[in-house]
Every structure is written in structure tokens, then in C-alpha cells.
Motif scaffolding. Structure first.
Motif, PDB file in Angstrom:
ATOM      1  N   ARG A 236      43.753  67.929  33.355  1.00  0.00           N
ATOM      2  CA  ARG A 236      43.125  68.842  32.399  1.00  0.00           C
ATOM      3  C   ARG A 236      43.794  70.208  32.414  1.00  0.00           C
ATOM      4  O   ARG A 236      44.024  70.824  31.365  1.00  0.00           O
ATOM      5  CB  ARG A 236      41.636  68.989  32.728  1.00  0.00           C
ATOM      6  CG  ARG A 236      40.795  67.766  32.399  1.00  0.00           C
ATOM      7  CD  ARG A 236      39.363  67.929  32.891  1.00  0.00           C
ATOM      8  NE  ARG A 236      38.543  66.781  32.519  1.00  0.00           N
ATOM      9  CZ  ARG A 236      37.290  66.598  32.909  1.00  0.00           C
ATOM     10  NH1 ARG A 236      36.717  67.497  33.722  1.00  0.00           N
ATOM     11  NH2 ARG A 236      36.614  65.536  32.521  1.00  0.00           N
ATOM     12  N   VAL A 237      44.115  70.679  33.600  1.00  0.00           N
ATOM     13  CA  VAL A 237      44.776  71.983  33.701  1.00  0.00           C
ATOM     14  C   VAL A 237      46.151  71.938  33.050  1.00  0.00           C
ATOM     15  O   VAL A 237      46.581  72.905  32.407  1.00  0.00           O
ATOM     16  CB  VAL A 237      44.871  72.399  35.188  1.00  0.00           C
ATOM     17  CG1 VAL A 237      45.772  73.613  35.342  1.00  0.00           C
ATOM     18  CG2 VAL A 237      43.489  72.699  35.739  1.00  0.00           C
ATOM     19  N   GLN A 238      46.844  70.808  33.163  1.00  0.00           N
ATOM     20  CA  GLN A 238      48.161  70.692  32.541  1.00  0.00           C
ATOM     21  C   GLN A 238      48.071  70.662  31.017  1.00  0.00           C
ATOM     22  O   GLN A 238      49.008  71.086  30.333  1.00  0.00           O
ATOM     23  CB  GLN A 238      48.865  69.438  33.053  1.00  0.00           C
ATOM     24  CG  GLN A 238      49.280  69.546  34.508  1.00  0.00           C
ATOM     25  CD  GLN A 238      49.859  68.252  35.032  1.00  0.00           C
ATOM     26  OE1 GLN A 238      51.019  67.926  34.781  1.00  0.00           O
ATOM     27  NE2 GLN A 238      49.052  67.490  35.769  1.00  0.00           N
ATOM     28  N   VAL A 239      46.954  70.179  30.464  1.00  0.00           N
ATOM     29  CA  VAL A 239      46.753  70.238  29.014  1.00  0.00           C
ATOM     30  C   VAL A 239      46.794  71.694  28.552  1.00  0.00           C
ATOM     31  O   VAL A 239      47.456  72.050  27.566  1.00  0.00           O
ATOM     32  CB  VAL A 239      45.401  69.587  28.623  1.00  0.00           C
ATOM     33  CG1 VAL A 239      45.079  69.862  27.155  1.00  0.00           C
ATOM     34  CG2 VAL A 239      45.448  68.091  28.873  1.00  0.00           C
ATOM     35  N   PHE A 446      45.479  75.837  41.412  1.00  0.00           N
ATOM     36  CA  PHE A 446      46.601  75.195  40.733  1.00  0.00           C
ATOM     37  C   PHE A 446      47.779  76.148  40.580  1.00  0.00           C
ATOM     38  O   PHE A 446      48.919  75.804  40.915  1.00  0.00           O
ATOM     39  CB  PHE A 446      46.151  74.687  39.356  1.00  0.00           C
ATOM     40  CG  PHE A 446      47.261  74.075  38.539  1.00  0.00           C
ATOM     41  CD1 PHE A 446      47.598  72.732  38.694  1.00  0.00           C
ATOM     42  CD2 PHE A 446      47.980  74.829  37.618  1.00  0.00           C
ATOM     43  CE1 PHE A 446      48.614  72.160  37.949  1.00  0.00           C
ATOM     44  CE2 PHE A 446      48.991  74.266  36.876  1.00  0.00           C
ATOM     45  CZ  PHE A 446      49.316  72.934  37.040  1.00  0.00           C
ATOM     46  N   ARG A 447      47.503  77.320  40.088  1.00  0.00           N
ATOM     47  CA  ARG A 447      48.590  78.284  39.857  1.00  0.00           C
ATOM     48  C   ARG A 447      49.264  78.677  41.157  1.00  0.00           C
ATOM     49  O   ARG A 447      50.491  78.805  41.217  1.00  0.00           O
ATOM     50  CB  ARG A 447      48.016  79.523  39.145  1.00  0.00           C
ATOM     51  CG  ARG A 447      49.041  80.578  38.807  1.00  0.00           C
ATOM     52  CD  ARG A 447      48.433  81.631  37.913  1.00  0.00           C
ATOM     53  NE  ARG A 447      49.290  82.786  37.781  1.00  0.00           N
ATOM     54  CZ  ARG A 447      49.004  83.842  37.006  1.00  0.00           C
ATOM     55  NH1 ARG A 447      47.885  83.844  36.297  1.00  0.00           N
ATOM     56  NH2 ARG A 447      49.824  84.869  36.944  1.00  0.00           N
ATOM     57  N   GLN A 448      48.490  78.856  42.207  1.00  0.00           N
ATOM     58  CA  GLN A 448      49.077  79.233  43.493  1.00  0.00           C
ATOM     59  C   GLN A 448      49.937  78.099  44.066  1.00  0.00           C
ATOM     60  O   GLN A 448      50.991  78.349  44.660  1.00  0.00           O
ATOM     61  CB  GLN A 448      47.961  79.603  44.477  1.00  0.00           C
ATOM     62  CG  GLN A 448      47.225  80.898  44.151  1.00  0.00           C
ATOM     63  CD  GLN A 448      46.250  80.759  42.995  1.00  0.00           C
ATOM     64  OE1 GLN A 448      45.779  79.658  42.700  1.00  0.00           O
ATOM     65  NE2 GLN A 448      45.929  81.869  42.347  1.00  0.00           N
ATOM     66  N   LEU A 449      49.505  76.855  43.875  1.00  0.00           N
ATOM     67  CA  LEU A 449      50.303  75.717  44.322  1.00  0.00           C
ATOM     68  C   LEU A 449      51.623  75.640  43.572  1.00  0.00           C
ATOM     69  O   LEU A 449      52.677  75.406  44.180  1.00  0.00           O
ATOM     70  CB  LEU A 449      49.521  74.420  44.137  1.00  0.00           C
ATOM     71  CG  LEU A 449      48.455  74.084  45.189  1.00  0.00           C
ATOM     72  CD1 LEU A 449      47.679  72.851  44.769  1.00  0.00           C
ATOM     73  CD2 LEU A 449      49.101  73.874  46.558  1.00  0.00           C
ATOM     74  N   THR A 450      51.573  75.814  42.253  1.00  0.00           N
ATOM     75  CA  THR A 450      52.818  75.731  41.475  1.00  0.00           C
ATOM     76  C   THR A 450      53.768  76.868  41.843  1.00  0.00           C
ATOM     77  O   THR A 450      54.988  76.687  41.798  1.00  0.00           O
ATOM     78  CB  THR A 450      52.534  75.753  39.966  1.00  0.00           C
ATOM     79  OG1 THR A 450      51.790  76.930  39.621  1.00  0.00           O
ATOM     80  CG2 THR A 450      51.757  74.518  39.541  1.00  0.00           C
ATOM     81  N   VAL A 451      53.228  78.024  42.204  1.00  0.00           N
ATOM     82  CA  VAL A 451      54.081  79.126  42.678  1.00  0.00           C
ATOM     83  C   VAL A 451      54.863  78.678  43.910  1.00  0.00           C
ATOM     84  O   VAL A 451      56.087  78.871  43.999  1.00  0.00           O
ATOM     85  CB  VAL A 451      53.224  80.371  42.995  1.00  0.00           C
ATOM     86  CG1 VAL A 451      54.010  81.367  43.856  1.00  0.00           C
ATOM     87  CG2 VAL A 451      52.777  81.050  41.708  1.00  0.00           C
TER      88      VAL A 451
END
Length: 482
Positions: A236-239, A446-451
Motif C-alpha cells: 500500500r505504501v508503494q502505491v 518505511f521511509r527510514q528503511l528505504t533511506v
């Protein structure tokens, strides 16, 4: 050293760092999010302009003079969705197109499923070498009926880029579209994305199309029967992420006349220009980004008048990762490809001969795409630490969170509003509320993981560590009953 002494030393270091970086960090996050808002405004203008004429395009375009398109489909272990995808591609609403599937040494039943579904037979066809390919061709097959415009080429495994180059060599139409095998194109997609080439056949050399996650949506006979949000929050977050970055961001850059990235999942190119440029670089991780920059540099160096654009409506639906391990591999690869491509084309930066691409787009990508995870990681560590040690006051920490995350949520909500206002993709109020929730959840974990994952990709490239392509686990399309 005592604990109190250690804390004092740490406090002095943090104070020195905050004195130097506090204002630049705030300015950086403000500028990056405001730049997204500008791109969204430009994209919204483009949406409305295209909305006024989209129905006329579909009704009037598609006659005898319509340029032919070859759909280039690289496939490696795609047994879960390959037949559905190819059936959908063959049935696209377009007067002249062919589908060229290249089986890149699959070890599963990808080819067998194609052979059974389309009654393939082997033929003695020689594939030309317009673009050099190192891997050996094993077999060329076509449907027995002699009418279905499908060509299936089997080759030794050598990677996605070489698979596309093989398909490019086999293609016979003037336009080529690169389409991932785990994807579904909307029925009118080719009619819409080829319109810029019909409007400006001399200058138009490449056009990208919008990409959206298919996870959770209902599919019937290779068509999207109902758009729905996926069940896992990771998807959902990737959408939300795809909506902001892939649709709004690239539409804005196209409107500005400085688009430098067309996704390899769906891009349309003039075949002759791609052949002149040498096809995809099999040694590049960011092969799609690298190809577009190579085309920009080549045509600019040759003083040719050309255009690279983006069409937001020809939606391609693709599976996105639903597990952290697969997503991590994807994001590491993306950022490593970004770094290596930007470094390879660093000579174009701030060079007036390369126009908006060299003077604006590339510096922006260096500062706000490549360096963003480094600066955000620094902010994530230093601001809470400074607050804990009493180095900064609460108002500064709140301002940091507002600029880094609050404004980011506002940008995402603006992107959602612009997309829904223009195209009305969501069919249920529940999905709209889930999208709103996902725009908030994106900034919590999510954003912190992708960082961190993006930094991992950058670091592995700087260490010259050999890149290993991860495995994208396919779940297949959620087929609705006939």
C-alpha cells in the motif's frame, strides 16, 4: 573515561555539528519538498491539457498511418504471470503491433507455458546483430497459426539488458516499447503513448508511461477488472510512492522539458535512435536511466532537435515487492544504479550545451535524489540525539519533523488529489481512505528503511562490490472469475 565525561564529549561534538548543519538541514528539506510541489503543479497543468483531448485521441487515432510498435518483453522465471501478460499485450487496442518475448535462460516453466498457451513451433530464423549481443540464441519460435504476431526467442541467461537487446534486434516495427513480463498494459495504452510520435514524428524520440502497482487489483483475462488497494501495508505504501514519484514527478519534468528517466518497466522509443545509441548497456545496473541519458548526450552532441516526453495516462500495472527482503534488494539496486549512472555522465552537469538536462535536471538528481538518503540519515540520527542531550530545543525538533515529514505528507496528498481529480482511478471510498493512511504510514518506518537500503546500495558501489541481482518473488495476478 567516565560516563559523564563521555556524555560531555558527545554533547560538544553534537553542538559543533548542529552549529554547522542545523540551518542547511532545514533548508534542504524545505527545498526538496517544495520542488516536489512545483513538479506536481506542472504535472496537474499537463493532466488537464491532456484530459481535454484524450477521448478524441482514442477515437480518431489508430488509422492506416499509425506507426507500428514492437513490444519487447524480457522474461526470466515468470511462469506465474507470463501467459496472462502476453495475452493482454496481444489484445491491445492498436492496429499494428507485435510482441517479442525473450526468455532469458529461465529455469522454471516460463517457456513451456508459452509453448502450450500459444502452440509455439520452432523456426529457422536468424536474429540480426544491429546491437551486439554476447549471449547465444537457443531457439526462435512462433505460433503455429501463422497469424498471431508473437515471436519468442530463447537465449542463454545473460541479464535483462541483453534480453531487451535481443528483442530489439528481432523487432521489425519503427517504434519499440520495453515492457516487463510481470506487467499488464491498459487496452488503450499504445494509442495514447504513441500520440506524441504522431504529433511530432521527426523530433519525438522517447516517451515514458505511468506505472502503478497491480497488487490487490482484480484481473480478468489480462485486464484490470477492478482497481483495489493491496492488503499488505508494505505494498500500500508503494502505491503512494509510485503515484508521487513515477506519475507526478516525471510528468512535471516532462512538462518542464527536462525528463531524464524513463522506467524500464514501460518506455516507448524510436528503434533507429536506440540502435544508433547502441541499445541497453548490459554492464549498467541503471540500464533504463543510462540509456535515456546516453540518448540525450548523443543527440545534443550532434546538435539534433529532439524531444523526450512522458504520457501519464497509458498505465502499466506491475507487481511490487510484498516482502522486506525483496524490497531491500530492489532499492539497493535502484540507488546503486542512480549513483553509477550519474557518475558516468558527470561531464554533462552544468554544461550549457546540454540545456535544461545539464543545467537543471542532473544537478537536481545529484543533490535531491542521490544525496537525499545521506542527509536524511544524518538528520534522523543527529536531531533526536541533539534533543536528548539538550542541545536543541523542542521547537526546532518540531520544525524539523514538520519540514522533513509533515511537508512530505502534504506533497503526497497533493499528488493524490491531482491524480484523482484528473483520472479518478479509485472506485471505492475505502481505497481512498487507505491511500490517505498509507501516505502517513510511509513516513513511519518505511521511509527510514528505504533511506538505509539506498545507502547500502551506494556504499556497495563505492566499495566496487559485485552486484548480485535479487529474486523478485511473483505471486501472480489476482484473477477474477469470468
Amino acid at each position: 573515561m567516565s560516563w559523564d565525561g563521555f556524555v560531555e564529549e558527545l554533547r560538544s561534538v553534537v553542538v559543533a555539528l548542529m552549529d554547522i548543519t542545523s540551518l542547511p538541514i532545514l533548508v534542504y528539506f524545505a527545498v526538496i519538498n517544495l520542488s516536489y510541489l512545483v513538479l506536481i503543479v506542472l504535472a496537474s497543468i499537463d493532466f488537464r491539457a491532456q484530459h481535454r483531448r484524450r477521448e478524441a485521441v482514442v477515437e480518431t487515432f489508430g488509422g492506416a498511418l499509425t506507426p507500428g510498435v514492437s513490444l519487447l518483453v524480457p522474461a526470466h522465471n515468470e511462469e506465474m504471470s507470463i501467459v496472462t501478460s502476453v495475452q493482454a499485450l496481444l489484445s491491445l487496442r492498436y492496429p499494428r503491433h507485435e510482441v517479442v518475448v525473450v526468455d532469458d535462460g529461465s529455469t522454471d516453466a516460463t517457456f513451456e507455458r508459452l509453448r502450450t498457451a500459444f502452440d509455439l513451433v520452432s523456426i529457422p530464423r536468424e536474429i540480426p546483430q544491429d546491437v551486439p549481443v554476447r549471449a547465444r540464441i537457443l531457439e526462435v519460435s512462433v505460433p503455429r497459426d501463422g497469424r498471431t504476431r508473437l515471436l519468442v526467442v530463447r537465449k542463454e541467461n545473460s541479464g535483462r539488458s541483453e534480453a531487451i537487446n535481443v528483442a530489439l534486434n528481432a523487432a521489425i516495427e519503427p517504434l519499440v516499447a520495453m515492457v516487463d513480463a510481470d506487467s499488464i498494459l491498459e487496452p488503450d495504452a499504445l494509442l495514447r503513448v504513441t500520440q506524441p510520435f504522431a504529433d511530432d514524428p521527426i523530433r519525438m524520440v522517447a516517451a515514458g508511461g505511468a506505472i502503478r502497482p497491480v497488487n490487490g487489483s482484480r484481473v480478468m483475462s489480462g485486464r484490470i477488472a477492478r482497481v483495489q488497494m493491496p492488503k499488505p501495508w508494505l505494498a500500500r505504501v508503494q502505491v503512494v510512492e509510485y503515484l508521487r514519484a513515477f506519475l507526478l514527478g516525471r510528468t512535471g519534468w516532462s512538462r518542464f522539458g527536462a525528463l531524464i528517466l524513463i522506467s524500464g518497466a514501460f518506455g516507448l522509443f524510436r528503434r533507429d535512435v536506440v540502435v544508433e545509441a547502441g541499445g541497453l548497456d548490459p554492464d549498467s545496473i541503471g540500464e533504463d536511466f543510462e540509456l535515456v541519458l546516453r540518448i540525450h548526450r548523443k543527440l545534443r552532441d550532434e546538435h539534433r532537435d529532439y524531444r523526450v516526453g512522458f504520457v501519464p495516462e497509458p498505465v502499466l500495472w506491475t507487481e511490487v515487492p510484498e516482502t522486506f527482503s525483496v524490497l531491500r534488494s530492489q532499492r539497493r539496486r535502484w540507488h546503486r544504479g542512480l549513483w553509477e549512472t550519474l557518475w558516468a555522465y558527470r561531464g554533462m552537469v552544468l554544461r550549457p550545451r546540454y540545456g535544461k538536462v545539464g543545467m537543471i535536471a542532473l544537478p537536481y538528481y545529484w543533490l535531491f535524489e542521490l544525496c537525499a538518503p545521506l542527509l536524511e540519515f544524518f538528520g534522523i540520527i543527529i536531531v533526536p540525539l541533539a534533543l536528548l542531550l539538550g542541545v536543541v530545543n523542542l521547537p526546532y525538533a518540531v520544525l524539523f519533523l514538520a519540514l522533513a515529514y509533515g511537508l512530505a505528507i502534504l506533497v503526497t496528498l497533493s499528488a493524490m488529489a491531482a491524480e484523482e481529480w484528473s483520472f479518478h482511478r479509485q472506485e471505492r471510498w475505502r481505497d481512498l481512505w487507505l491511500t490517505l493512511a498509507a501516505s502517513v504510514m510511509e513516513n513511519i518506518g518505511f521511509r527510514q528503511l528505504t533511506v538505509w537500503w539506498r545507502l547500502e546500495g551506494w556504499w556497495s558501489s563505492l566499495r566496487r562490490k559485485k552486484h548480485v541481482w535479487g529474486v523478485m518473488t511473483r505471486t501472480g495476478f489476482d484473477e477474477a472469475p469470468e
